[in-house]
Enzyme design. Structure first.
Site, mmCIF file in Angstrom:
data_model
loop_
_atom_site.group_PDB
_atom_site.id
_atom_site.type_symbol
_atom_site.label_atom_id
_atom_site.label_comp_id
_atom_site.label_asym_id
_atom_site.label_seq_id
_atom_site.Cartn_x
_atom_site.Cartn_y
_atom_site.Cartn_z
ATOM 1 N N LYS A 181 0.873 -1.186 0.000
ATOM 2 C CA LYS A 181 0.000 0.000 0.000
ATOM 3 C C LYS A 181 0.903 1.227 0.000
ATOM 4 O O LYS A 181 1.506 1.573 1.008
ATOM 5 C CB LYS A 181 -0.892 0.045 1.243
ATOM 6 N N GLU A 190 9.978 1.388 10.638
ATOM 7 C CA GLU A 190 10.999 2.427 10.410
ATOM 8 C C GLU A 190 10.292 3.759 10.545
ATOM 9 O O GLU A 190 9.490 4.126 9.689
ATOM 10 C CB GLU A 190 11.613 2.295 9.009
ATOM 11 N N CYS A 236 13.240 11.532 6.914
ATOM 12 C CA CYS A 236 13.291 11.017 8.289
ATOM 13 C C CYS A 236 14.653 11.297 8.884
ATOM 14 O O CYS A 236 14.801 11.400 10.095
ATOM 15 C CB CYS A 236 12.987 9.524 8.290
ATOM 16 N N GLU A 257 9.414 15.960 15.883
ATOM 17 C CA GLU A 257 9.675 15.886 14.446
ATOM 18 C C GLU A 257 8.709 16.826 13.721
ATOM 19 O O GLU A 257 7.494 16.660 13.822
ATOM 20 C CB GLU A 257 9.478 14.458 13.938
HETATM 21 P P1 NAD Z 1 2.374 8.315 8.097
HETATM 22 O O1 NAD Z 1 2.736 7.566 9.324
HETATM 23 O O2 NAD Z 1 1.301 9.309 8.174
HETATM 24 O O3 NAD Z 1 1.953 7.297 6.934
HETATM 25 C C1 NAD Z 1 2.804 6.239 6.554
HETATM 26 C C2 NAD Z 1 1.964 5.185 5.865
HETATM 27 O O4 NAD Z 1 1.115 4.590 6.852
HETATM 28 C C3 NAD Z 1 1.051 5.730 4.773
HETATM 29 O O5 NAD Z 1 0.996 4.824 3.699
HETATM 30 C C4 NAD Z 1 -0.296 5.809 5.474
HETATM 31 O O6 NAD Z 1 -1.398 5.726 4.607
HETATM 32 C C5 NAD Z 1 -0.232 4.600 6.388
HETATM 33 N N1 NAD Z 1 -1.129 4.658 7.544
HETATM 34 C C6 NAD Z 1 -1.600 5.762 8.159
HETATM 35 N N2 NAD Z 1 -2.423 5.412 9.163
HETATM 36 C C7 NAD Z 1 -2.460 4.066 9.191
HETATM 37 C C8 NAD Z 1 -3.148 3.114 10.001
HETATM 38 N N3 NAD Z 1 -3.948 3.485 10.990
HETATM 39 N N4 NAD Z 1 -2.953 1.793 9.762
HETATM 40 C C9 NAD Z 1 -2.124 1.407 8.762
HETATM 41 N N5 NAD Z 1 -1.466 2.260 7.951
HETATM 42 C C10 NAD Z 1 -1.637 3.582 8.156
HETATM 43 O O7 NAD Z 1 3.750 8.945 7.569
HETATM 44 P P2 NAD Z 1 3.997 9.848 6.294
HETATM 45 O O8 NAD Z 1 3.429 11.204 6.589
HETATM 46 O O9 NAD Z 1 3.598 9.152 5.062
HETATM 47 O O10 NAD Z 1 5.597 9.918 6.293
HETATM 48 C C11 NAD Z 1 6.309 10.730 7.157
HETATM 49 C C12 NAD Z 1 6.810 9.943 8.350
HETATM 50 O O11 NAD Z 1 7.562 8.818 7.902
HETATM 51 C C13 NAD Z 1 7.786 10.762 9.192
HETATM 52 O O12 NAD Z 1 7.534 10.533 10.544
HETATM 53 C C14 NAD Z 1 9.144 10.203 8.792
HETATM 54 O O13 NAD Z 1 10.146 10.373 9.761
HETATM 55 C C15 NAD Z 1 8.808 8.774 8.574
HETATM 56 N N6 NAD Z 1 9.824 8.132 7.744
HETATM 57 C C16 NAD Z 1 10.676 7.236 8.326
HETATM 58 C C17 NAD Z 1 11.666 6.642 7.580
HETATM 59 C C18 NAD Z 1 12.603 5.629 8.202
HETATM 60 O O14 NAD Z 1 13.136 4.807 7.470
HETATM 61 N N7 NAD Z 1 12.833 5.653 9.504
HETATM 62 C C19 NAD Z 1 11.797 6.936 6.218
HETATM 63 C C20 NAD Z 1 10.912 7.857 5.658
HETATM 64 C C21 NAD Z 1 9.913 8.442 6.427
#
Ligand code: NAD
Length: 511
Positions: A190, A265, A299, A400
């Protein structure tokens, strides 16, 4: 007719707007709900990148069923053959690099140089993981007993669910999909709702490279409607999420209930330390790239710069002067250095932290405003923003933000810098600028983070080393490198007794 093709334009509707369907069992299919959502360019929201399926639990079920059928055959394909398809995908990605980079800049906003880097990361990952198909080593060890052979082999986990964020739309999908399929798993992914196209492009390359139907399935849509049922599905044996710590807690909790493999992650608040003996020119360059590259939406972004008092004034003067001059705009313009926020919500979050910082008493030295006039009118743009004299306990130094907002903090010495660096809930990346080898090694040992850079900013990971972090950044797994193979395989220990008699381990022994 649609202008885009998968080889033939089967995955598109026959309207001018590009309509992307779910990819299930090798077919492009509408969501069972019949609903769709729009993917628009954050630099110019008049630009409709595509229409995607707003899927639900039933679509997830169909995709998992397809992955289950495919797994029965795919797990028996020799790993080197599986890896050859991944190798071919790398070559296809090279041919399509420019097209896919432009698609990514349109849907995500980051500048072309960076989206080319994102596609390149998928290429690097493909070459690396293709090589792993001929390794997948396991130990062969002497048995305690005579005429007995002992070894451990890697087996695929089964059906893997993947949930990705929007900031590295192809690279992060590749970190999950490529090792998973080389290891013999089948997948349902997804992609983030803001940037699904890049995952579609990656999967197109893999499909064109010969990946059989059902091995990778895409279900587009929103977190709670697609991500949650994917994490909950009883047939999914591994779930890999990259996203915020908040969503990590939800998905980790769901996965724990059915004992799934679960890789999380998550977020970061990454410190860059600049000591008095640092090469300041280098540190300023690094701090700008780490802080404002990808509009601060990495991130690993350098969101805190911890500067020793002897060079504090010199550093901030020059850093701020440079930050003010960064060219903000549409990432398709090669001269632009910083693109927009991903969406309106993220922009509002960034702007709200400017107010939080001001109210906390930090000094706003640069930026802080939305850009919405002229060329910026239709996008989610904001100025590069720098706060100085930030107290390490302020919210802007702890939370963050995920935008172009950098907090500069003064420190007394290395020990004080490390204490500030470690004094947050996250532990993803970290860095130090110093010319003193003793201090560099002390930082390498004492910074409690998954990644430490010496004389480089907090961004710039390579695919063949472990990627991930400590504390609220994750649950101890690592992507990249051999950690990915660890996650996507199960160990099976195999004992072959060729003694023709019952031998009892730990009991039959001559002392
Ligand atoms: P997010 O957590 O809002 O969403 C991530 C994914 O999870 C999306 O596909 C979203 O649709 C899905 N999601 C949201 N709610 C969910 C639920 N209840 N159940 C299952 N899936 C759900 O994050 P974002 O805004 O897409 O990305 C930014 C975040 O990602 C930041 O916190 C960033 O630090 C982190 N990030 C971490 C890494 C790493 O490798 N550590 C890399 C890139 C981004």
């Amino acid at each position: 007719m649609a202008t885009d093709t998968l080889a033939t334009p089967a995955h598109l509707s026959d309207t001018q707007t590009r309509v992307f369907k779910n990819f299930i069992d090798g077919e492009w299919v509408d969501s069972i709900s019949g609903e769709t959502f729009e993917n628009r360019n954050p630099a110019d929201t008049r630009d409709l990148v595509g229409i995607f399926q707003k899927s639900n639990k039933e679509d997830v079920n169909a995709a998992v069923d397809a992955a289950k059928r495919a797994f029965a055959k795919w797990r028996l394909v020799p790993a080197p053959r599986r890896a050859e398809m991944v190798f071919r995908a790398a070559e296809i990605l090279i041919e399509r690099k420019e097209e896919y980079s432009r698609d990514m800049t349109r849907e995500m906003g980051k500048v072309l140089a960076e989206t080319r880097g994102d596609v390149q990361e998928a290429i690097d990952c493909a070459y690396y993981m293709a090589g792993e198909g001929r390794r997948m080593f396991g130990p062969t060890v002497p048995s305690e007993l005579p005429n007995k052979f002992a070894m451990a082999v890697r087996q695929p986990v089964g059906i893997c669910g993947m949930i990705t964020p929007w900031n590295f739309p192809m690279a992060i999908s590749s970190w999950k999909l490529l090792p998973a399929v080389v290891c013999g798993n089948t997948c349902v992914i997804k992609p983030a709702q803001d940037t699904p196209l890049s995952t579609f492009n990656l999967v197109r390359a893999m499909t064109d490279a010969g990946l059989p139907k059902g091995v990778i399935n895409i279900v587009s849509g929103f977190g709670s409607m697609v991500g949650t049922p994917l994490a909950e599905h009883a047939d999914v044996r591994a779930i890999s999420l990259t996203g915020s710590s908040e969503v990590g807690r939800i998905v980790g909790g769901i996965a724990a209930k059915s004992f799934k493999h679960c890789s999380l992650e998550l977020g970061g608040k990454n410190p860059m330390i600049v000591l008095d003996d640092a090469n300041l020119d280098l540190a300023i360059e690094g701090g700008l790239w780490g802080g404002f590259g990808t509009t601060g939406q990495r991130c690993t972004a350098t969101s805190r710069i911890i500067v020793q008092k002897g060079v504090y004034r010199a550093f901030i003067d020059r850093y701020i002067e440079r930050a003010k001059k960064l060219k903000v705009g549409n990432g398709l313009d090669e001269s632009v250095e910083m693109g927009p926020a991903i969406n309106e919500k993220q922009l509002q979050t960034d702007l709200s932290y400017v107010e939080i910082g001001k109210n906390e008493g930090a000094k706003l030295m640069c930026g802080g405003n939305r850009l919405d006039q002229g060329e910026y009118k239709y996008g989610w743009f904001m100025q590069p923003t720098v706060f100085i004299d930030v107290d390490p306990k302020m919210r802007i130094a702890q939370e963050e933000i995920f935008g172009p907002v950098v907090s500069i903090i003064a420190c007394d010495n290395l020990e004080n810098a490390i204490e500030i660096a470690n004094g947050i809930e996250y532990g993803l990346s970290s860095s130090i600028y110093t010319r003193d080898v003793n201090k560099a090694f002390t930082a390498m040992r004492d910074l409690y983070a998954g990644i430490t850079y010496i004389n480089a900013p907090t961004i710039g990971a390579e695919v063949h080393l472990p990627f991930g972090g400590t504390k609220a950044t994750g649950n101890g797994h690592r992507e990249g490198g051999i950690g990915a193979i660890e996650f996507f395989t199960e160990w099976k220990s195999v004992y072959v007794d060729y003694s023709d008699k019952l031998q009892k381990a730990q009991i039959d022994r001559v002392d």
